[in-house]
Design a protein around this motif. Structure first.
Motif, PDB file in Angstrom:
ATOM      1  N   GLN A  69     108.989  69.270  -2.499  1.00 29.75           N
ATOM      2  CA  GLN A  69     108.946  70.728  -2.337  1.00 29.75           C
ATOM      3  C   GLN A  69     107.858  71.143  -1.351  1.00 29.75           C
ATOM      4  O   GLN A  69     108.051  72.051  -0.539  1.00 29.75           O
ATOM      5  N   ALA A  70     106.714  70.466  -1.412  1.00 33.84           N
ATOM      6  CA  ALA A  70     105.629  70.785  -0.478  1.00 33.84           C
ATOM      7  C   ALA A  70     106.031  70.457   0.957  1.00 33.84           C
ATOM      8  O   ALA A  70     105.753  71.222   1.890  1.00 33.84           O
ATOM      9  N   LEU A  71     106.684  69.325   1.162  1.00 36.82           N
ATOM     10  CA  LEU A  71     107.142  68.964   2.511  1.00 36.82           C
ATOM     11  C   LEU A  71     108.170  69.962   3.034  1.00 36.82           C
ATOM     12  O   LEU A  71     108.158  70.325   4.224  1.00 36.82           O
ATOM     13  N   ALA A  72     109.055  70.408   2.147  1.00 36.82           N
ATOM     14  CA  ALA A  72     110.055  71.392   2.575  1.00 36.82           C
ATOM     15  C   ALA A  72     109.386  72.713   2.958  1.00 36.82           C
ATOM     16  O   ALA A  72     109.780  73.360   3.936  1.00 36.82           O
ATOM     17  N   GLU A  73     108.371  73.130   2.201  1.00 39.38           N
ATOM     18  CA  GLU A  73     107.664  74.370   2.521  1.00 39.38           C
ATOM     19  C   GLU A  73     106.888  74.242   3.829  1.00 39.38           C
ATOM     20  O   GLU A  73     106.727  75.227   4.561  1.00 39.38           O
ATOM     21  N   LEU A  74     106.419  73.048   4.129  1.00 39.48           N
ATOM     22  CA  LEU A  74     105.696  72.803   5.377  1.00 39.48           C
ATOM     23  C   LEU A  74     106.641  72.559   6.553  1.00 39.48           C
ATOM     24  O   LEU A  74     106.176  72.273   7.663  1.00 39.48           O
ATOM     25  N   ASN A  75     107.954  72.664   6.320  1.00 35.18           N
ATOM     26  CA  ASN A  75     108.969  72.438   7.350  1.00 35.18           C
ATOM     27  C   ASN A  75     108.893  71.011   7.903  1.00 35.18           C
ATOM     28  O   ASN A  75     109.159  70.760   9.079  1.00 35.18           O
ATOM     29  N   GLU A  76     108.557  70.070   7.036  1.00 40.26           N
ATOM     30  CA  GLU A  76     108.513  68.654   7.390  1.00 40.26           C
ATOM     31  C   GLU A  76     109.595  67.904   6.620  1.00 40.26           C
ATOM     32  O   GLU A  76     109.380  66.797   6.126  1.00 40.26           O
ATOM     33  N   TRP A  77     110.762  68.498   6.532  1.00 38.86           N
ATOM     34  CA  TRP A  77     111.839  67.924   5.741  1.00 38.86           C
ATOM     35  C   TRP A  77     112.368  66.622   6.335  1.00 38.86           C
ATOM     36  O   TRP A  77     112.978  65.814   5.634  1.00 38.86           O
ATOM     37  N   ARG A  78     112.158  66.402   7.630  1.00 40.28           N
ATOM     38  CA  ARG A  78     112.664  65.180   8.251  1.00 40.28           C
ATOM     39  C   ARG A  78     112.014  63.917   7.665  1.00 40.28           C
ATOM     40  O   ARG A  78     112.646  62.861   7.648  1.00 40.28           O
ATOM     41  N   ARG A  79     110.803  64.020   7.202  1.00 40.93           N
ATOM     42  CA  ARG A  79     110.126  62.831   6.687  1.00 40.93           C
ATOM     43  C   ARG A  79     110.211  62.722   5.173  1.00 40.93           C
ATOM     44  O   ARG A  79     109.500  61.898   4.577  1.00 40.93           O
ATOM     45  N   VAL A  80     111.061  63.521   4.524  1.00 48.33           N
ATOM     46  CA  VAL A  80     111.147  63.484   3.064  1.00 48.33           C
ATOM     47  C   VAL A  80     111.623  62.121   2.579  1.00 48.33           C
ATOM     48  O   VAL A  80     111.012  61.509   1.702  1.00 48.33           O
ATOM     49  N   LEU A  81     112.737  61.628   3.131  1.00 51.72           N
ATOM     50  CA  LEU A  81     113.279  60.351   2.659  1.00 51.72           C
ATOM     51  C   LEU A  81     112.302  59.210   2.913  1.00 51.72           C
ATOM     52  O   LEU A  81     112.080  58.368   2.036  1.00 51.72           O
ATOM     53  N   ALA A  82     111.711  59.162   4.096  1.00 51.16           N
ATOM     54  CA  ALA A  82     110.735  58.108   4.392  1.00 51.16           C
ATOM     55  C   ALA A  82     109.518  58.217   3.481  1.00 51.16           C
ATOM     56  O   ALA A  82     108.954  57.196   3.048  1.00 51.16           O
ATOM     57  N   TRP A  83     109.124  59.448   3.170  1.00 48.95           N
ATOM     58  CA  TRP A  83     107.977  59.648   2.280  1.00 48.95           C
ATOM     59  C   TRP A  83     108.283  59.149   0.876  1.00 48.95           C
ATOM     60  O   TRP A  83     107.444  58.503   0.234  1.00 48.95           O
ATOM     61  N   VAL A  84     109.475  59.416   0.380  1.00 51.61           N
ATOM     62  CA  VAL A  84     109.862  58.940  -0.958  1.00 51.61           C
ATOM     63  C   VAL A  84     109.951  57.419  -0.981  1.00 51.61           C
ATOM     64  O   VAL A  84     109.536  56.764  -1.950  1.00 51.61           O
ATOM     65  N   LEU A  85     110.490  56.821   0.097  1.00 52.50           N
ATOM     66  CA  LEU A  85     110.631  55.359   0.138  1.00 52.50           C
ATOM     67  C   LEU A  85     109.282  54.652   0.200  1.00 52.50           C
ATOM     68  O   LEU A  85     109.200  53.461  -0.117  1.00 52.50           O
ATOM     69  N   GLN A  86     108.220  55.366   0.578  1.00 49.08           N
ATOM     70  CA  GLN A  86     106.890  54.763   0.547  1.00 49.08           C
ATOM     71  C   GLN A  86     106.492  54.364  -0.873  1.00 49.08           C
ATOM     72  O   GLN A  86     105.748  53.388  -1.059  1.00 49.08           O
ATOM     73  N   TYR A  87     106.991  55.076  -1.857  1.00 50.73           N
ATOM     74  CA  TYR A  87     106.568  54.855  -3.241  1.00 50.73           C
ATOM     75  C   TYR A  87     107.636  54.174  -4.087  1.00 50.73           C
ATOM     76  O   TYR A  87     107.336  53.685  -5.176  1.00 50.73           O
TER      77      TYR A  87
END
Length: 307
Positions: free
Chosen positions: A92-110
């Protein structure tokens, strides 16, 4: 994405009231992750500090990653819930920051691989990339998640499969894969299957050659219509210009022009007959005007035709 923030807040509060694990190290790491989760929710919901909320989520996820492996099923489940809650707030924070492109990569980090992503997080990713009109970014990861046998026994598998079929496969034109997924008897109910097959059939009909030709005809008519509108506007403008010229001509001093012509004729031709001999071009011009006048207005028997 903001509509699910209140749900995440409720999840965080409920998790915060439960002690995770019996080991002192595990309890300390879990308590730190819960504290960071509560802080991330406060940054996101109260302070509207999305960057601070994302940083709190990343710290909480790092603290959970540093915990040792444990065999307690209850502790493992609760740690997994805290980790999923932190990822949901981070998305949700990434979407609010308009950084939605890195959401999947960010989740795969963990989580490492798409197959290990929880069902509710996979649903959020599908909805997010659908909302921003980029379904292709989750196509491969969603397919890998659905093909994993372990995920097929999860309660949220059907919801993920439905979202993936309707919002990823059908819009991208992967109709054969969508039909195969809809035909799975372990995934959808009979009613869901019929609805999915009807949607796929409508998509096939919409992409048929006849529908494409109809669409091209509509586009051509849409192109022709502006041209005809512009032509009509030009003709109206030309008509207005002609009306203005016509009105202006009415104001010309015809009587004065005619009087000036008569005076000029008397002065040059009738007053002094010697002037035409002195000015041959005047005599020639006068003869030409006379011939034109007789040709246009004289009776037909007086008109001389040159052979």
């Amino acid at each position: 994405m903001r509509s699910s923030s209140s749900t995440s807040l409720a999840q965080a509060r409920s998790l915060g009231s439960v002690r995770l694990g019996s080991s002192p190290l595990l309890f300390q790491g879990s308590a730190q992750a819960l504290s960071l989760l509560d802080m991330a929710v406060e940054h996101l919901m109260v302070l509207r500090d999305f960057k601070g909320g994302l940083e709190s989520c990343e710290k909480g996820l790092d603290s959970l990653s540093s915990l040792p492996e444990h065999e307690d099923t209850t502790s493992s489940f609760r740690c997994g819930e805290v980790k999923a809650a932190l990822c949901i707030i981070g998305i949700q924070a990434l979407a609010e920051l308009n950084e939605w492109r890195r959401v999947l990569a960010w989740v795969l980090q963990y989580y490492g691989t798409p197959e290990k992503i929880p069902a509710k997080i996979m649903q959020m990713c599908i909805l997010l990339y659908t909302k921003v009109d980029e379904p292709g970014m989750i196509l491969e990861a969603g397919g890998d998640w659905l093909r994993t046998s372990v995920n097929q026994s999860l309660p949220g598998y059907g919801a993920v499969a439905e979202l993936y079929l309707l919002h990823i496969l059908v819009p991208l034109g992967w109709l054969h894969e969508a039909q195969v997924l809809a035909g799975s008897y372990t995934t959808f109910t009979e009613e869901q299957r019929q609805v999915a097959l009807e949607i796929i059939e409508r998509k096939k009909n919409a992409s048929s050659p006849q529908s494409l030709s109809q669409g091209q005809g509509i586009q051509q008519r849409m192109h022709i219509r502006p041209f005809s509108q512009r032509l009509t506007a030009i003709m109206r403008l030309l008509q207005r210009c002609l009306l203005m010229v016509r009105k202006g001509i009415h104001f010309l001093p015809y009587q004065k022009v005619l009087l000036a012509g008569i005076l000029l004729y008397i002065l040059l031709v009738r007053v002094d007959p010697a002037i035409p001999s002195a000015f041959p071009w005047i005599s020639d011009l006068f003869q030409m005007f006379r011939q034109m006048w007789e040709a246009m207005f004289a009776p037909y028997y007086r008109v001389s035709v040159a052979c």
